[in-house]
Design an enzyme around this catalytic site. Structure first.
Site, mmCIF file in Angstrom:
data_model
loop_
_atom_site.group_PDB
_atom_site.id
_atom_site.type_symbol
_atom_site.label_atom_id
_atom_site.label_comp_id
_atom_site.label_asym_id
_atom_site.label_seq_id
_atom_site.Cartn_x
_atom_site.Cartn_y
_atom_site.Cartn_z
ATOM 1 N N PRO A 253 -50.218 39.620 61.192
ATOM 2 C CA PRO A 253 -49.889 40.097 59.840
ATOM 3 C C PRO A 253 -48.433 39.899 59.422
ATOM 4 O O PRO A 253 -48.100 40.078 58.253
ATOM 5 C CB PRO A 253 -50.221 41.594 59.907
ATOM 6 N N GLU A 258 -40.163 41.122 66.807
ATOM 7 C CA GLU A 258 -39.119 40.927 67.816
ATOM 8 C C GLU A 258 -39.433 41.595 69.152
ATOM 9 O O GLU A 258 -38.550 42.206 69.749
ATOM 10 C CB GLU A 258 -37.802 41.451 67.252
ATOM 11 N N GLU A 283 -35.881 36.688 64.542
ATOM 12 C CA GLU A 283 -36.441 37.518 65.626
ATOM 13 C C GLU A 283 -35.520 37.511 66.843
ATOM 14 O O GLU A 283 -35.360 38.527 67.513
ATOM 15 C CB GLU A 283 -37.857 37.063 65.991
ATOM 16 N N HIS A 286 -32.716 39.959 66.436
ATOM 17 C CA HIS A 286 -33.106 41.348 66.737
ATOM 18 C C HIS A 286 -32.823 41.716 68.203
ATOM 19 O O HIS A 286 -32.779 42.901 68.530
ATOM 20 C CB HIS A 286 -34.595 41.551 66.466
#
Ligand code: BES
Ligand code: ZN
Length: 585
Positions: A253, A258, A283, A286
């Site tokens: 979704p 991350e 990501e 992060h």
């Protein structure tokens, strides 16, 4: 600091380690097993309070011995039920025997037909923001950190991976062991099971994907080691050992998640030309902003995402140049303007106001892009060198801790005492909209794109436009700026020349399909339906269904498509679309 999205009482007893022993049952679509929870408590505390949502608890043992008494509180919308376990003065561990519900919101169970391979089932979890509690009993609050280990039993042909130290190939026992030695918040717990392959890029990075997707994934993400290098140069060593990406089936979704050591990513970034890989930079970033220094509550979400967007664009600037990262920044600013126009003013403060609300509903672009603009303004005000030194130190000094907005502002003001008087921090953090001192972003490339939009508007045929060498971002800018008055003939002219309807680039296709709905360009409707059926990324689904729902005719089409598509979507996506289409099951 109280977290309004958790029942936990960490001031009494706080979880430090969870050892999972789980069996993955694809037939019944449940995870079943034991969570051995190790915690620290005050001498007086006689209870440990955990979050659960839809878990069935069989029994709970104390320190491997006798059974503990426990109580499940009332079900609260989206928060689930508090699990209160009675403990003794010297209890350190409780073993919870439990099972998940087949519709646990974090977990998506995919039938073979929903995978690239088509032969085996697949599973992945998505725990952020407060869905970890739907598959693991835990203190589901980003202000609490724990280490974890896991033993996971899967069908023999499949491989399991987690946000932890991972296997690189399937074994023939179907049993996998995991270990996450660094303390993490619960929203970073993650598991995926499928017929996976792995390709290594470097000593400490590689990619996992379903076997039929591994070549394309390895090609697309080959710049990952460069990104790691650029990130470390900016804000200090990567502290998690390995950095891998797992390319998931298309119902994932989100764009990316991350999960530490193993970013989960949508296959919609596989454009074939590496043009959408800033998502990996995001990501990866992060790993510092979010995973190392973590928002203390979901009201502080901008600390995770605003910092990460800022860091993402710095990584892209380092590896692709300033012109490139300024295009990203300008597209982001357009998102910010659109988001502010849509949201009620209170939801446009950097600090959230999420009491009584599902934090997932508040996951708009606002904390991302207003957060980015604020940090960029700070950088431009104090100068890049002092700013970078500050951030590097900030990540270092607060590594493996949580951070509140107040806490960050205190550190910021201590380091740059003049900053507040110059930029008025409060209007950014606690005020609505886009403050007047928001940095202005300029892109020469986009100015040229706008010239071509104007040329097209005043009659230059599509085939005569100067679009050679345009990148994905220039195309997005072009599509976003097409005039509202475009006729269907002009739409077909564009399509005949640029083949948008057949684009294999998900971002370009998405922008084009929005235009197609707006201008009732029917030739693209089959492609629209295919796109909505083929992938479940909420960022693409939401605007398309929203736009369709603007007219009665569009709404009818949206509902007809959704009836077929909904079973393919993850809960995160179908819950959002249910609201848009007023769908009830
Ligand atoms: N951590 C987020 C995804 C998320 C946010 C999950 C809130 C649940 C609640 C992730 O890092 C993210 O921001 N993903 C973006 C991509 C990014 C490039 C902006 C996405 O999925 O679109
Ligand atoms: Zn993010």
């Amino acid at each position: 600091m109280r977290d309004v999205h958790s029942f936990a009482r960490p001031d009494e007893a706080v979880v430090r380690h969870i050892a999972l022993n789980l069996e993955v049952d694809f037939e019944r679509r449940v995870l079943r097993g034991i969570a051995e929870v190790r915690f620290e408590k005050t001498p007086e505390a006689r209870r440990l309070v955990l979050d659960t949502h839809g878990l069935t608890i069989d029994r709970i043992n104390i320190d491997g011995g006798g059974e503990a008494t426990f109580a499940l509180g009332d079900e609260t919308p989206f928060l689930g039920r508090a699990l209160t376990i009675d403990v003794d003065e010297d209890t350190e561990v409780v073993s919870i025997h439990y099972e998940t519900s087949p519709d646990a919101a974090a977990v998506q169970w995919l039938a073979p037909a929903q995978t690239a391979g088509g032969k085996h089932p697949f599973l992945f979890t998505q725990s952020q923001a407060i869905l970890a509690r739907t598959w693991v009993p835990c203190q589901d609050s980003p202000g609490i950190r724990m280490t974890y280990s896991a033993t996971v039993r899967v069908p023999k042909e499949l491989m399991a991976v987690m946000s932890a130290e991972n296997p690189v190939e399937a074994n023939d026992s179907g049993v996998y062991h995991f270990h996450m030695p660094q303390p993490i918040p619960s929203y970073l717990l993650a598991l995926s099971v499928g017929d996976l392959a792995f390709r290594r890029f470097s000593d400490n990075s590689g990619v996992y994907a379903e076997k039929p997707m591994i070549e394309a994934s390895a090609y697309e993400l080959a710049d990952t080691p460069k990104m790691i290098e650029a990130a470390e140069k900016l804000y200090g060593p990567y502290r998690w050992g390995e950095y891998d990406v797992l390319v998931l089936p298309p119902s994932f979704p989100f764009g990316g998640m991350e999960n530490p050591r193993l970013t989960f990513a949508t296959p919609t970034i596989l454009a074939g030309d590496r043009s959408l890989v800033s998502l990996v930079a995001h990501e990866l970033a992060h790993s510092w902003s979010g995973n190392l220094v973590t928002n203390a509550t979901w009201n502080d979400f901008w600390l995770n995402e605003g910092f990460t967007v800022y860091f993402e664009r710095r990584i892209m600037e380092a590896i692709a140049g300033r012109d490139y990262s300024e295009m990203l920044a300008l597209l982001g600013y357009q998102d910010l303007v659109a988001t502010v126009a849509e949201l009620p003013p209170r939801d446009t403060h950097l600090v959230g106001d999420l009491e009584g609300r599902d934090p997932d509903d508040a996951a708009t672009k606002l904390p991302y892009e207003k957060g980015y603009s604020f940090l960029r303004l700070a950088e431009e005000t104090v100068g890049r060198e002092p700013w970078d030194a500050f951030l590097r130190e900030y990540f270092d000094q607060h590594a493996f801790q949580s951070m509140t907005t107040r806490g960050f502002l205190d550190v910021l003001n201590a380091r740059f005492p003049q900053l507040d008087a110059t930029i008025n921090i409060d209007q950014w953090v606690n005020g609505p909209g886009i403050p007047p001192n928001c940095p202005k972003i300029h892109s020469d490339a986009f100015v040229k794109v706008e010239e071509q939009v104007r040329a097209f508007e005043s009659g230059t045929p599509a085939s005569k436009l100067a679009t050679k060498q345009w990148s994905t971002h220039e195309w997005i800018h072009f599509l976003r700026h097409l005039p509202k008055t475009l006729t269907r003939e002009q739409m077909s002219g564009l399509d005949a020349t640029f083949h948008f309807t057949d684009s294999g680039n998900s971002e370009i296709l998405h922008e084009w399909l929005l235009q197609a709905i707006d201008h009732q360009y029917e030739a693209a409707y089959p492609a629209l339906e295919r796109f909505l059926l083929r992938q479940g990324r909420r960022k693409f689904l939401k605007p398309l269904y929203q736009k369709l729902a603007e007219t009665p005719e569009g709404l009818a089409r949206a509902r007809a498509i959704y009836a077929k598509a909904r079973p393919m979507y993850h809960a995160v996506s179908y819950r959002t679309i249910d609201q848009i289409l007023k769908w009830s099951v």
